[in-house]
Design a protein around this motif. Sequence first.
Motif, PDB file in Angstrom:
ATOM      1  N   SER A 181      77.340 -98.411  42.915  1.00  0.00           N
ATOM      2  CA  SER A 181      76.738 -97.163  43.403  1.00  0.00           C
ATOM      3  C   SER A 181      75.827 -96.538  42.353  1.00  0.00           C
ATOM      4  O   SER A 181      74.822 -95.912  42.692  1.00  0.00           O
ATOM      5  CB  SER A 181      77.834 -96.171  43.804  1.00  0.00           C
ATOM      6  N   CYS A 182      76.165 -96.730  41.080  1.00  0.00           N
ATOM      7  CA  CYS A 182      75.270 -96.257  40.009  1.00  0.00           C
ATOM      8  C   CYS A 182      73.942 -96.997  40.058  1.00  0.00           C
ATOM      9  O   CYS A 182      72.879 -96.415  39.805  1.00  0.00           O
ATOM     10  CB  CYS A 182      75.932 -96.461  38.642  1.00  0.00           C
ATOM     11  N   TRP A 183      73.991 -98.272  40.380  1.00  0.00           N
ATOM     12  CA  TRP A 183      72.762 -99.074  40.533  1.00  0.00           C
ATOM     13  C   TRP A 183      71.891 -98.471  41.626  1.00  0.00           C
ATOM     14  O   TRP A 183      70.686 -98.282  41.457  1.00  0.00           O
ATOM     15  CB  TRP A 183      73.158-100.507  40.880  1.00  0.00           C
ATOM     16  N   ASP A 184      72.525 -98.139  42.776  1.00  0.00           N
ATOM     17  CA  ASP A 184      71.788 -97.529  43.889  1.00  0.00           C
ATOM     18  C   ASP A 184      71.236 -96.162  43.501  1.00  0.00           C
ATOM     19  O   ASP A 184      70.121 -95.799  43.883  1.00  0.00           O
ATOM     20  CB  ASP A 184      72.700 -97.393  45.112  1.00  0.00           C
ATOM     21  N   ALA A 185      72.034 -95.386  42.750  1.00  0.00           N
ATOM     22  CA  ALA A 185      71.579 -94.059  42.334  1.00  0.00           C
ATOM     23  C   ALA A 185      70.353 -94.155  41.436  1.00  0.00           C
ATOM     24  O   ALA A 185      69.400 -93.377  41.571  1.00  0.00           O
ATOM     25  CB  ALA A 185      72.713 -93.320  41.612  1.00  0.00           C
ATOM     26  N   HIS A 186      70.356 -95.126  40.524  1.00  0.00           N
ATOM     27  CA  HIS A 186      69.196 -95.310  39.645  1.00  0.00           C
ATOM     28  C   HIS A 186      67.960 -95.681  40.457  1.00  0.00           C
ATOM     29  O   HIS A 186      66.877 -95.119  40.255  1.00  0.00           O
ATOM     30  CB  HIS A 186      69.511 -96.389  38.609  1.00  0.00           C
ATOM     31  N   SER A 187      68.111 -96.622  41.392  1.00  0.00           N
ATOM     32  CA  SER A 187      66.976 -97.030  42.222  1.00  0.00           C
ATOM     33  C   SER A 187      66.425 -95.867  43.039  1.00  0.00           C
ATOM     34  O   SER A 187      65.219 -95.779  43.278  1.00  0.00           O
ATOM     35  CB  SER A 187      67.403 -98.163  43.169  1.00  0.00           C
ATOM     36  N   PHE A 188      67.323 -94.970  43.469  1.00  0.00           N
ATOM     37  CA  PHE A 188      66.893 -93.823  44.254  1.00  0.00           C
ATOM     38  C   PHE A 188      66.190 -92.776  43.395  1.00  0.00           C
ATOM     39  O   PHE A 188      65.162 -92.219  43.781  1.00  0.00           O
ATOM     40  CB  PHE A 188      68.112 -93.192  44.946  1.00  0.00           C
ATOM     41  N   VAL A 189      66.750 -92.512  42.224  1.00  0.00           N
ATOM     42  CA  VAL A 189      66.297 -91.362  41.429  1.00  0.00           C
ATOM     43  C   VAL A 189      65.018 -91.654  40.654  1.00  0.00           C
ATOM     44  O   VAL A 189      64.176 -90.762  40.476  1.00  0.00           O
ATOM     45  CB  VAL A 189      67.421 -90.903  40.474  1.00  0.00           C
ATOM     46  N   VAL A 190      64.826 -92.886  40.176  1.00  0.00           N
ATOM     47  CA  VAL A 190      63.677 -93.172  39.310  1.00  0.00           C
ATOM     48  C   VAL A 190      62.344 -92.783  39.951  1.00  0.00           C
ATOM     49  O   VAL A 190      61.531 -92.093  39.309  1.00  0.00           O
ATOM     50  CB  VAL A 190      63.673 -94.659  38.884  1.00  0.00           C
ATOM     51  N   PRO A 191      62.042 -93.174  41.190  1.00  0.00           N
ATOM     52  CA  PRO A 191      60.761 -92.736  41.773  1.00  0.00           C
ATOM     53  C   PRO A 191      60.655 -91.219  41.899  1.00  0.00           C
ATOM     54  O   PRO A 191      59.580 -90.654  41.699  1.00  0.00           O
ATOM     55  CB  PRO A 191      60.756 -93.410  43.156  1.00  0.00           C
ATOM     56  N   VAL A 192      61.776 -90.564  42.222  1.00  0.00           N
ATOM     57  CA  VAL A 192      61.753 -89.107  42.414  1.00  0.00           C
ATOM     58  C   VAL A 192      61.529 -88.401  41.078  1.00  0.00           C
ATOM     59  O   VAL A 192      60.667 -87.520  40.951  1.00  0.00           O
ATOM     60  CB  VAL A 192      63.061 -88.632  43.068  1.00  0.00           C
ATOM     61  N   VAL A 193      62.310 -88.776  40.067  1.00  0.00           N
ATOM     62  CA  VAL A 193      62.162 -88.150  38.748  1.00  0.00           C
ATOM     63  C   VAL A 193      60.809 -88.502  38.137  1.00  0.00           C
ATOM     64  O   VAL A 193      60.133 -87.651  37.540  1.00  0.00           O
ATOM     65  CB  VAL A 193      63.318 -88.593  37.820  1.00  0.00           C
ATOM     66  N   GLY A 194      60.398 -89.767  38.273  1.00  0.00           N
ATOM     67  CA  GLY A 194      59.099 -90.163  37.734  1.00  0.00           C
ATOM     68  C   GLY A 194      57.957 -89.404  38.367  1.00  0.00           C
ATOM     69  O   GLY A 194      57.022 -88.967  37.675  1.00  0.00           O
ATOM     70  N   HIS A 195      58.014 -89.223  39.679  1.00  0.00           N
ATOM     71  CA  HIS A 195      56.977 -88.446  40.365  1.00  0.00           C
ATOM     72  C   HIS A 195      56.978 -87.000  39.888  1.00  0.00           C
ATOM     73  O   HIS A 195      55.903 -86.400  39.671  1.00  0.00           O
ATOM     74  CB  HIS A 195      57.198 -88.501  41.879  1.00  0.00           C
ATOM     75  N   ALA A 196      58.168 -86.417  39.708  1.00  0.00           N
ATOM     76  CA  ALA A 196      58.262 -85.032  39.243  1.00  0.00           C
ATOM     77  C   ALA A 196      57.702 -84.876  37.833  1.00  0.00           C
ATOM     78  O   ALA A 196      57.179 -83.812  37.483  1.00  0.00           O
ATOM     79  CB  ALA A 196      59.714 -84.571  39.285  1.00  0.00           C
ATOM     80  N   LYS A 197      57.797 -85.925  37.029  1.00  0.00           N
ATOM     81  CA  LYS A 197      57.263 -85.881  35.663  1.00  0.00           C
ATOM     82  C   LYS A 197      55.779 -86.217  35.614  1.00  0.00           C
ATOM     83  O   LYS A 197      55.173 -86.230  34.546  1.00  0.00           O
ATOM     84  CB  LYS A 197      58.036 -86.856  34.768  1.00  0.00           C
ATOM     85  N   GLY A 198      55.187 -86.529  36.787  1.00  0.00           N
ATOM     86  CA  GLY A 198      53.770 -86.839  36.839  1.00  0.00           C
ATOM     87  C   GLY A 198      53.427 -88.252  36.432  1.00  0.00           C
ATOM     88  O   GLY A 198      52.261 -88.525  36.073  1.00  0.00           O
ATOM     89  N   LEU A 199      54.370 -89.173  36.491  1.00  0.00           N
ATOM     90  CA  LEU A 199      54.099 -90.556  36.112  1.00  0.00           C
ATOM     91  C   LEU A 199      53.331 -91.263  37.217  1.00  0.00           C
ATOM     92  O   LEU A 199      53.501 -90.974  38.401  1.00  0.00           O
ATOM     93  CB  LEU A 199      55.403 -91.302  35.836  1.00  0.00           C
ATOM     94  N   SER A 200      52.508 -92.205  36.834  1.00  0.00           N
ATOM     95  CA  SER A 200      51.772 -93.011  37.813  1.00  0.00           C
ATOM     96  C   SER A 200      52.702 -94.030  38.461  1.00  0.00           C
ATOM     97  O   SER A 200      53.808 -94.290  37.991  1.00  0.00           O
ATOM     98  CB  SER A 200      50.614 -93.734  37.136  1.00  0.00           C
ATOM     99  N   ALA A 201      52.218 -94.642  39.545  1.00  0.00           N
ATOM    100  CA  ALA A 201      53.015 -95.660  40.223  1.00  0.00           C
ATOM    101  C   ALA A 201      53.292 -96.848  39.312  1.00  0.00           C
ATOM    102  O   ALA A 201      54.394 -97.421  39.321  1.00  0.00           O
ATOM    103  CB  ALA A 201      52.299 -96.121  41.489  1.00  0.00           C
TER     104      ALA A 201
END
Length: 400
Positions: free
Chosen positions: A232-252
């Motif tokens: 479940s931690c694996w799934d949480a990481h996969s879910f959160v990385v795009p969201v947190v990265g987008h919030a930090k202004g990271l490119s695709a």
Amino acid sequence: MTHDASSARGYTGLNAGFAAVIASLVAVHACMATTRVAATLWVLNQGYGGGFVGVLLSLFAVAPLGLSLWAGRLADRHGFHKPVGIGVAMAFAGAVLALIAQVLGWVWLLALGCLCCGGAVAIAAVAIQREAGLMAHDASQLKRVFSWVALGPALSNAFAPVITGIVIDTAGFTAALVLSTLLPLAAGAIAKRVPRHPPAPAASGVKPRPAWDLLKDPGLRNLLIVNVAMSSCWDAHSFVVPVVGHAKGLSASSIGLVLGSFAAAATLVRLAIVRWAHRIDDVKALRAAMAVATLTLLVYAWLPGTLGLMLGSAVLGLALGAVQPMVLATMHQVTPPDRHGQALGLRMLAANGATVAMPLGFGVLAAASVAAAPLWLMASVLVGAQWAARRIESSPRRLP
């Protein structure tokens, strides 16, 4: 008993038969991965939205929920070749259905093909994991064996999408789906090279016990708790990385690098286990991985920039990537040999159930609070799971 003590120890090394077991796993999994990429890109190309793509992808995980326990019983009863043959046939049927669906434009047929491919991996993987475990002759070799088993799908997930994309760009969707139909045929041919070691016939008049009966064993029960928590931690990481990265202004591309660093670290740690398995204590390694993952999940959202997130993802990949070989190795030691298939089926059922349910829960939690909340939730779950991990240490072991 599936194998008696002498037959279980009859494998004196990891030879060509073991290589064929791993190669057949890679080929079946690559069929699923190729079909998944080609199917999702095709429906997007036809104008369907992301919601439909999500439903299509979920079908690959839904099928194992219904087939995992049956796959375990099948493997215990028939050994390696019959379950893998059924998995190969299902994978081929699923790929052919996807190909026909693409040619005729029938999306419902594509959905059926996705179900078949997901179920094929479930049936074949349980039999392959069971057979691979029987090829080990001591506890350290169990870890080596299951590190290679874990590397199979990782390699498939790494290369199949790239190759599929190149084929689509150069020759079209039809060619990519034709490729996916060839992979099960290759898996079937490779599987024939695995030596036959049929299980001992069950005693007449003895009713097979249900897989749920295994949960009475505290060792296996606690091991499944740890496995579900870490997956479940694996799934949480996969879910959160795009969201947190987008919030930090990271490119695709930066977000892709972050996800890639996680996958690379998970692969490297499995290669390390192959090399140094004899120096690793299963349960102590699990508990250490859980502690490292807990700390990383707690601080992940505050890591600075792309490099910070890449470092955090790499550390998390090292911790979570080490889990599957340790869990599978320990499972083969706490489970009766004649019920390895059922135990593996239970593990697959629990892991896929979490994969289907957790992303929805993470979405609700993140929408109701903050983007990093799923990571903090899983950190707290891992703290609780340490209790289950401690209980595993006191469970009796059955060495191969």
